[in-house]
Design a protein around this motif. Structure first.
Motif, mmCIF file in Angstrom:
data_model
loop_
_atom_site.group_PDB
_atom_site.id
_atom_site.type_symbol
_atom_site.label_atom_id
_atom_site.label_comp_id
_atom_site.label_asym_id
_atom_site.label_seq_id
_atom_site.Cartn_x
_atom_site.Cartn_y
_atom_site.Cartn_z
ATOM 1 N N LEU A 119 0.826 -1.209 0.000
ATOM 2 C CA LEU A 119 0.000 0.000 0.000
ATOM 3 C C LEU A 119 0.859 1.258 0.000
ATOM 4 O O LEU A 119 0.530 2.244 -0.673
ATOM 5 C CB LEU A 119 -0.936 -0.007 1.214
ATOM 6 C CG LEU A 119 -2.048 -1.070 1.191
ATOM 7 C CD1 LEU A 119 -2.868 -1.010 2.474
ATOM 8 C CD2 LEU A 119 -2.962 -0.881 -0.018
ATOM 9 N N LEU A 120 1.964 1.251 0.743
ATOM 10 C CA LEU A 120 2.853 2.417 0.771
ATOM 11 C C LEU A 120 3.550 2.611 -0.571
ATOM 12 O O LEU A 120 3.685 3.729 -1.066
ATOM 13 C CB LEU A 120 3.885 2.274 1.894
ATOM 14 C CG LEU A 120 3.358 2.539 3.306
ATOM 15 C CD1 LEU A 120 4.352 2.056 4.353
ATOM 16 C CD2 LEU A 120 3.073 4.023 3.515
ATOM 17 N N ARG A 121 3.996 1.501 -1.159
ATOM 18 C CA ARG A 121 4.630 1.589 -2.486
ATOM 19 C C ARG A 121 3.626 2.125 -3.505
ATOM 20 O O ARG A 121 3.953 2.941 -4.363
ATOM 21 C CB ARG A 121 5.139 0.214 -2.929
ATOM 22 C CG ARG A 121 6.366 -0.259 -2.184
ATOM 23 C CD ARG A 121 6.742 -1.670 -2.627
ATOM 24 N NE ARG A 121 7.146 -1.686 -4.011
ATOM 25 C CZ ARG A 121 8.406 -1.583 -4.434
ATOM 26 N NH1 ARG A 121 9.368 -1.437 -3.556
ATOM 27 N NH2 ARG A 121 8.690 -1.619 -5.710
ATOM 28 N N ASN A 122 2.387 1.643 -3.398
ATOM 29 C CA ASN A 122 1.330 2.097 -4.301
ATOM 30 C C ASN A 122 1.090 3.596 -4.147
ATOM 31 O O ASN A 122 0.935 4.325 -5.130
ATOM 32 C CB ASN A 122 0.046 1.310 -3.979
ATOM 33 C CG ASN A 122 -1.028 1.503 -5.023
ATOM 34 O OD1 ASN A 122 -1.642 2.559 -5.085
ATOM 35 N ND2 ASN A 122 -1.261 0.487 -5.836
ATOM 36 N N ALA A 123 1.087 4.064 -2.884
ATOM 37 C CA ALA A 123 0.841 5.488 -2.617
ATOM 38 C C ALA A 123 1.932 6.362 -3.216
ATOM 39 O O ALA A 123 1.663 7.402 -3.818
ATOM 40 C CB ALA A 123 0.742 5.720 -1.112
ATOM 41 N N VAL A 124 3.197 5.931 -3.059
ATOM 42 C CA VAL A 124 4.321 6.733 -3.560
ATOM 43 C C VAL A 124 4.451 6.605 -5.076
ATOM 44 O O VAL A 124 4.655 7.593 -5.782
ATOM 45 C CB VAL A 124 5.640 6.300 -2.877
ATOM 46 C CG1 VAL A 124 6.826 7.053 -3.477
ATOM 47 C CG2 VAL A 124 5.568 6.557 -1.379
ATOM 48 N N ASP A 125 4.299 5.381 -5.582
ATOM 49 C CA ASP A 125 4.534 5.136 -7.005
ATOM 50 C C ASP A 125 3.399 5.678 -7.877
ATOM 51 O O ASP A 125 3.634 6.334 -8.890
ATOM 52 C CB ASP A 125 4.694 3.626 -7.217
ATOM 53 C CG ASP A 125 5.349 3.301 -8.551
ATOM 54 O OD1 ASP A 125 5.677 4.253 -9.282
ATOM 55 O OD2 ASP A 125 5.533 2.118 -8.861
ATOM 56 N N HIS A 126 2.145 5.410 -7.473
ATOM 57 C CA HIS A 126 1.004 5.737 -8.328
ATOM 58 C C HIS A 126 0.147 6.874 -7.798
ATOM 59 O O HIS A 126 -0.677 7.412 -8.539
ATOM 60 C CB HIS A 126 0.129 4.497 -8.524
ATOM 61 C CG HIS A 126 0.894 3.312 -9.019
ATOM 62 N ND1 HIS A 126 1.513 3.294 -10.239
ATOM 63 C CD2 HIS A 126 1.167 2.109 -8.439
ATOM 64 C CE1 HIS A 126 2.123 2.129 -10.397
ATOM 65 N NE2 HIS A 126 1.934 1.395 -9.324
ATOM 66 N N GLY A 127 0.288 7.218 -6.512
ATOM 67 C CA GLY A 127 -0.527 8.291 -5.950
ATOM 68 C C GLY A 127 0.146 9.645 -6.039
ATOM 69 O O GLY A 127 -0.376 10.587 -6.643
ATOM 70 N N ILE A 128 1.335 9.737 -5.448
ATOM 71 C CA ILE A 128 2.075 11.006 -5.441
ATOM 72 C C ILE A 128 2.576 11.330 -6.856
ATOM 73 O O ILE A 128 3.202 10.494 -7.508
ATOM 74 C CB ILE A 128 3.274 10.935 -4.465
ATOM 75 C CG1 ILE A 128 2.782 10.633 -3.035
ATOM 76 C CG2 ILE A 128 4.074 12.225 -4.499
ATOM 77 C CD1 ILE A 128 1.980 11.736 -2.392
ATOM 78 N N GLU A 129 2.305 12.553 -7.317
ATOM 79 C CA GLU A 129 2.732 12.949 -8.659
ATOM 80 C C GLU A 129 4.221 13.286 -8.682
ATOM 81 O O GLU A 129 4.854 13.431 -7.640
ATOM 82 C CB GLU A 129 1.941 14.188 -9.133
ATOM 83 C CG GLU A 129 0.435 14.078 -8.987
ATOM 84 C CD GLU A 129 -0.064 14.715 -7.707
ATOM 85 O OE1 GLU A 129 -1.168 15.258 -7.704
ATOM 86 O OE2 GLU A 129 0.668 14.661 -6.687
ATOM 87 N N THR A 130 4.751 13.438 -9.882
ATOM 88 C CA THR A 130 6.132 13.889 -10.038
ATOM 89 C C THR A 130 6.211 15.352 -9.596
ATOM 90 O O THR A 130 5.190 16.043 -9.494
ATOM 91 C CB THR A 130 6.593 13.783 -11.506
ATOM 92 O OG1 THR A 130 5.749 14.614 -12.302
ATOM 93 C CG2 THR A 130 6.529 12.332 -11.990
#
Length: 697
Positions: free
Chosen positions: A429-440
């Motif tokens: 879930l954390l990887r998902n949040a950083v990889d796909h949630g947080i924008e560049t």
């Protein structure tokens, strides 16, 4: 015995210093000019060096000495911290952790740290500035490959296990699994492969080692040595059912081929051979590589293999107790508690001083015993959370993003069995949040947001549940794209998609194979590995929900049972029936007049401390014929809460607070709305325990 005593002290203090260095390095990275933090890290390194030298661990002492030289230049303003120096020091701390965990496992603490020592020496001499990028890249490439000189070689222990299995009539296979090129969270698929094989046999060795697979330090394929009663065709069929698997190549081994693979000199692989061997069984056998690595950093996986030889020293003043024995202890005490409540009731009826005094003394003693029994199983979630800041830092750096991880409620306690298994889902879930949630950074600036994204990880109790929430201020989930992707993949039809509420749309992300996309889009990847997460959380008796707002962010809320069999509750009466409400979810009790009850959108509400909160009628909810609050001019209420949300329950009467034993309703009464179990009262009556979280939306 005296040596073991000193060794135990060394291990405990080393772990504390390493954790302190990790935490302070993260702080220093945020404030590179703060020399005070450098001083703290230097002192930890200096103390660790002295202890290592005293105990004769030369490699540990050497590496900490070189770290100390770098930190000494920084604290004396002769050197400024930069990304290369941070990476080198972080690598040093990782290597130190590996060596300390090797010592815990009964090893010598030796490791090849030549590359790291060279990079530290280059920093001290200033030579790194000429070849930093090249050197770093080489070191990184070597690490990422996850391969030693002979990765297929079996060490003496692995060879012995496989040969004995063959002689016992079992099948031994070498299996090579390749993932599809579109697979994003490779570790999630690898976990499913391990899980499938563990259900049909035992994994003895993985190539690359389990630590590298968990951290996705492999290309698209990995190999496994497996022992199984099943035939090769059955294993191949089971593995091919897993989504995002491109191919499975299976080779059946005999004693001759095993002997060829074990032709390397005995013991030549050292610790690395162990970490890639039996470690896989212990790590994946518990949950997955992820949770094992979170609780026991790299190198710790060698522990089970070493301990079987009887060489592992006592790490600290603790003993290992099978969790099943604690379950038996808890059940026995639960029965004792039921009898205690019954005795208290009888004593109040008989009213004899001797009996009353004896029962009161027994109540005090059993209360103390109860606290100890409960604490035996409870572990703060900090044991899982404390590894995430470093993981987020490394992940954000690899994605070229800026991310702040804010942790709250790390002291929230959870049952040990749940703690051991929750690490892997939280990693996903954390990887998902950083990889796909947080924008560049560029996208965030264009959207008018701060360039640094924020991921909040919080834990809190509510009723007899623990909630763990992961909230990020990223781009949110586009429901239309989710529906379009789900329809194209056959997860649901266009007809079913019409009028679907947001909550159900977001749940589609948990559908197996939802994100197996040919082309990576804003949506594909958002569900990768989430089917694994949902399966694991539901196996623990919990569930996960998603709330999201496009352009604002997404929240994953994981609800987990405390799995305790004893809770403090408020007993209430509803006509002829009694119910129990967990005390941890109760905010206040009060009395409201009928004139204070209002209607809003057809639902009853009341004003409570400047808030309008819903009013729930338990008599209507549970269809209780013997009581109706409609006839009353005033009614007692119990105000409950879930996080920052509140509601009020209308009750007939409050009986009082009591310690109750939580009993399961069995296999036939499942998925009952707003009921989490039952309890047996002192008079032998059965009272249902309310799940107040289900009453608050």
């Amino acid at each position: 015995m005296e040596l073991n005593q000193y060794l135990s002290m060394f291990i405990d203090e080393s772990k504390e210093h390493l954790q302190a260095m990790n935490e302070n390095l993260l702080k220093l990275e945020a404030s590179p000019e703060d020399i005070g933090i450098v001083q703290v890290i230097f002192r930890s390194a200096h103390t660790l060096k002295g202890m290592s030298a005293t105990m004769g661990y030369e490699d540990l002492a050497l590496l900490t000495h070189e770290m100390e030289n770098v930190l000494d230049l920084v604290r004396n303003y002769k050197l400024q911290m930069n990304p290369y120096i941070f990476d080198s020091v972080f690598r040093s701390v990782d290597a130190l952790e590996t060596m300390v965990h090797d010592i815990i496992a009964g090893g010598t603490g030796k490791a090849d740290v030549t590359d790291i020592v060279i990079s530290l020496k280059a920093i001290v001499s200033g030579e790194y500035e000429q070849g930093a990028s090249g050197g770093s890249g080489t070191a990184s490439a070597a690490t990422s490959s996850g391969q030693g000189a002979s990765p297929d070689r079996l060490d003496e222990f692995q060879y012995s296990v496989l040969l004995q299995s063959l002689e016992a009539g079992m099948n031994v296979f070498r299996i090579e699994v390749s993932l599809q090129t579109t697979c994003i969270l490779k570790a999630a698929r690898a976990y499913m492969v391990f899980d499938t094989l563990e259900q049909n046999g035992e994994v003895v060795k993985s190539i690359p080692p389990v630590e590298d697979i968990e951290k996705e330090r492999f290309d698209r394929s990995f190999s496994l040595f497996v022992v199984s009663h099943s035939e090769g065709a059955a294993l191949e069929t089971a593995l091919n059912k897993i989504s995002e698997i491109e191919s499975v190549k299976l080779q059946k081994l005999d004693s001759a081929s095993l002997h060829q693979l074990a032709s390397a000199p005995a013991g030549s692989q050292g610790a690395s051979g162990s970490s890639g061997g039996k470690a896989t069984v212990s790590a994946i056998g518990q949950i997955s590589a992820a949770s094992a690595v979170l609780e026991k950093p790299q190198g710790a996986a060698a522990a089970p293999a070493q301990q079987q030889n009887g060489t592992a020293p006592v790490a600290n003043r603790t003993i290992r107790v099978d969790i099943e024995r604690l379950d038996v202890l808890m059940n026995l005490f639960s029965e004792l508690l039921i009898d205690r409540v019954r005795l208290e009731q009888l004593a109040s009826e008989i009213r004899r001083n001797e009996l009353t005094e004896t029962v009161e003394h027994m109540a005090r003693v059993s209360s103390d015993l109860q606290n100890i029994v409960l604490k035996l199983r409870m572990v703060p979630v900090d044991t899982v959370f404390n590894r995430f800041p470093r993981m987020i830092r490394d992940l954000a750096k690899s994605l070229d993003k800026k991310v702040d991880l804010v942790i709250t409620g790390a002291d929230t306690e959870l049952d040990r069995t749940v703690i051991e298994e929750i690490g892997d889902p939280l990693v996903h879930l954390l990887r998902n949040a950083v990889d796909h949630g947080i924008e560049t950074i560029a996208d965030r600036i264009a959207a008018g947001k701060p360039e640094t994204g924020t991921v909040q990880l919080r834990a809190f109790h509510s009723g007899n549940h623990v909630f763990i929430e992961i909230q990020e201020d990223g781009k949110g989930i586009d429901r239309d794209k989710v529906l379009k992707s789900a329809i194209s993949k056959g997860v649901l039809s266009a007809e079913q998609a019409k009028g679907l509420p947001d909550e159900q749309v977001f749940q589609l992300l948990f559908a197996s194979g939802f994100s197996t996309a040919d082309k990576i889009s804003d949506v594909s990847g958002r569900g990768v590995g989430l089917d694994v997460v949902k399966t694991k959380i539901e196996s623990l008796g919990g569930h996960v929900q998603i709330t999201s707002q496009l352009g604002v962010g997404t929240t994953f809320s994981v609800q987990l049972p405390l799995t305790l069999s004893i809770i403090s509750a408020m007993l209430i009466k509803m006509g002829d029936e009694k119910y129990a409400i967990p005390l941890t979810s109760i905010l206040e009790t009060s009395i409201v007049q009928r004139s204070q009850i209002r209607l809003m959108h057809g639902s009853k509400v009341i004003e409570f401390r400047n808030h309008i909160i819903p009013l729930v009628s338990l008599s209507k909810l549970f269809d209780i014929p013997s009581y109706s609050e409609e006839k009353e001019s005033e009614t007692e209420i119990v105000v409950i809460r879930k996080g920052d949300k509140m509601a009020a329950l209308m009750v007939d009467d409050l009986i009082g607070q009591q310690e109750i034993v939580l009993k399961s309703l069995g296999k036939y009464l499942t998925n009952l709305f707003a009921v989490s179990g039952a309890t047996i009262l002192g008079d032998g009556q059965v009272a249902l325990i309310l799940d107040t979280n289900a009453l608050i939306k």
